[in-house]
Enzyme design. Structure first.
Site, mmCIF file in Angstrom:
data_model
loop_
_atom_site.group_PDB
_atom_site.id
_atom_site.type_symbol
_atom_site.label_atom_id
_atom_site.label_comp_id
_atom_site.label_asym_id
_atom_site.label_seq_id
_atom_site.Cartn_x
_atom_site.Cartn_y
_atom_site.Cartn_z
ATOM 1 N N PRO A 124 0.212 -9.124 49.449
ATOM 2 C CA PRO A 124 1.133 -9.027 50.583
ATOM 3 C C PRO A 124 2.331 -9.951 50.376
ATOM 4 O O PRO A 124 2.172 -11.180 50.314
ATOM 5 C CB PRO A 124 0.297 -9.455 51.786
ATOM 6 N N HIS A 171 23.615 1.735 59.048
ATOM 7 C CA HIS A 171 23.389 0.293 59.031
ATOM 8 C C HIS A 171 22.263 -0.003 60.025
ATOM 9 O O HIS A 171 22.482 -0.088 61.233
ATOM 10 C CB HIS A 171 24.671 -0.463 59.387
ATOM 11 N N HIS A 178 6.158 -7.113 55.818
ATOM 12 C CA HIS A 178 6.130 -5.890 55.019
ATOM 13 C C HIS A 178 4.718 -5.347 55.140
ATOM 14 O O HIS A 178 3.831 -5.649 54.348
ATOM 15 C CB HIS A 178 6.470 -6.200 53.556
#
Length: 315
Positions: A124, A171, A178
């Site tokens: 991770p 944008h 994550h």
């Protein structure tokens, strides 16, 4: 005459590492690339294969298999090495094993005299970036994880497809871990100079408010779908790493969503998480703090606490 020599030490020649190397070769992102792996023969074979393609590229890269000592004069050391999760193994046990792998990598890299920037891709990634920071003793701005850079690219792709526009004109960011607790702060999402929320409210809009959560979910689950189909993801993250590398080497001051240390931004401290950062030749110049809504700040706080909890398990 001084000849500039941008050098990268790549540790780990698996699919992610070699996707990064291949992308670097095709984009001529550095002058020297050293491949380092416990399986030295594998690294030598990968270097040979890449070198055989030099004649078809616009690059004059020097590519070779080496050792940790070759990191001494590297500008960037990219870590793609790690162990896979065993059947029945907990996430925490996997983390502990990967920490020991990183210890066996970072200590000899530092001993070589390396004084550049660490770029971490091993998952991770947010926790492993913090592990790298702790083990190296480097100032936090010189330790960068790939964070949510790829997730953000996935978001822009999906939004571009939905709105039928070039993703480069979208944008918008994915921030936080994550992983499963990442999220899209829609209050900050823009198409050119128009906010996505404004577009959603228009009568002729191809996108509705209920579509936004579906898009968030699609982005969040993209990796699972790719892994189900082909067992692993590697091309996208390899290209994301190259984009980060180019921002560093080019002293671009570009904004990318990388894993960086929060030191009071968004009310969070002592945690590495994926947030928009300004990157230049010194690493993270600064974390770019977005004007999040209260709900979005709560989501980020929850995501950061999940990351802290994972790291506390290592202690």
């Amino acid at each position: 005459m001084r000849i500039d020599n941008r050098k990268v030490g790549l540790i780990g020649t698996g699919m992610v590492g070699m996707s990064y190397a291949y992308s670097m070769l095709n984009q001529n992102a550095c002058e020297e690339l050293v491949l380092i792996d416990l399986d030295k023969k594998r690294a030598e074979g990968e270097a040979m294969d890449l070198n055989h393609g030099l004649a078809f590229s616009g690059s004059h890269m020097k590519i070779y298999a080496g050792s940790y000592e070759d990191c001494a004069d590297a500008d960037i050391v990219a870590i793609c090495a790690g162990v896979a999760q065993k059947p029945g193994e907990t996430r925490l046990d996997l983390l502990k094993r990967n920490r020991e792998v990183f210890r066996s990598i970072i200590e000899p890299v530092i001993a070589s005299g390396f004084g550049g920037i660490f770029l971490v891709a091993t998952n991770p990634v947010d926790v492993m970036t913090r592990v790298t920071s702790d083990l190296s003793g480097f100032s936090p701005e010189r330790v960068i994880g790939t964070g949510t850079a790829l997730d953000t690219a996935r978001l822009r792709y999906v939004l571009g497809e939905t709105l039928r526009v070039d993703p480069r004109n979208i944008h918008a960011y994915v921030i936080g871990e994550h992983g499963d607790s990442e999220f899209v702060p829609w209050s900050q999402a823009m198409f050119a100079t128009r906010s996505i929320e404004e577009i959603v409210g228009a009568e002729d809009s191809p996108i509705r408010m209920e579509d936004l959560e579906k898009i968030s979910e699609e982005v969040r689950e993209s990796a699972y779908r790719i892994i189900e189909a082909k067992r692993a993801t590697y091309y996208g993250i390899g290209m994301a790493m190259t984009r980060i590398t180019r921002a560093l080497f080019g002293n671009e001051n570009s904004v990318l969503t990388v894993s960086a240390l929060l030191n009071g931004e968004y009310g969070q401290s002592g945690v590495f998480a994926g947030v928009p950062c300004i990157l230049n030749q010194n690493g993270v110049r600064r974390v770019l703090e977005l004007d999040l809504t209260e709900t979005e700040r709560e989501k980020l706080a929850k995501s950061c606490e999940i990351l802290r909890e994972s790291y506390r398990g290592l202690e």
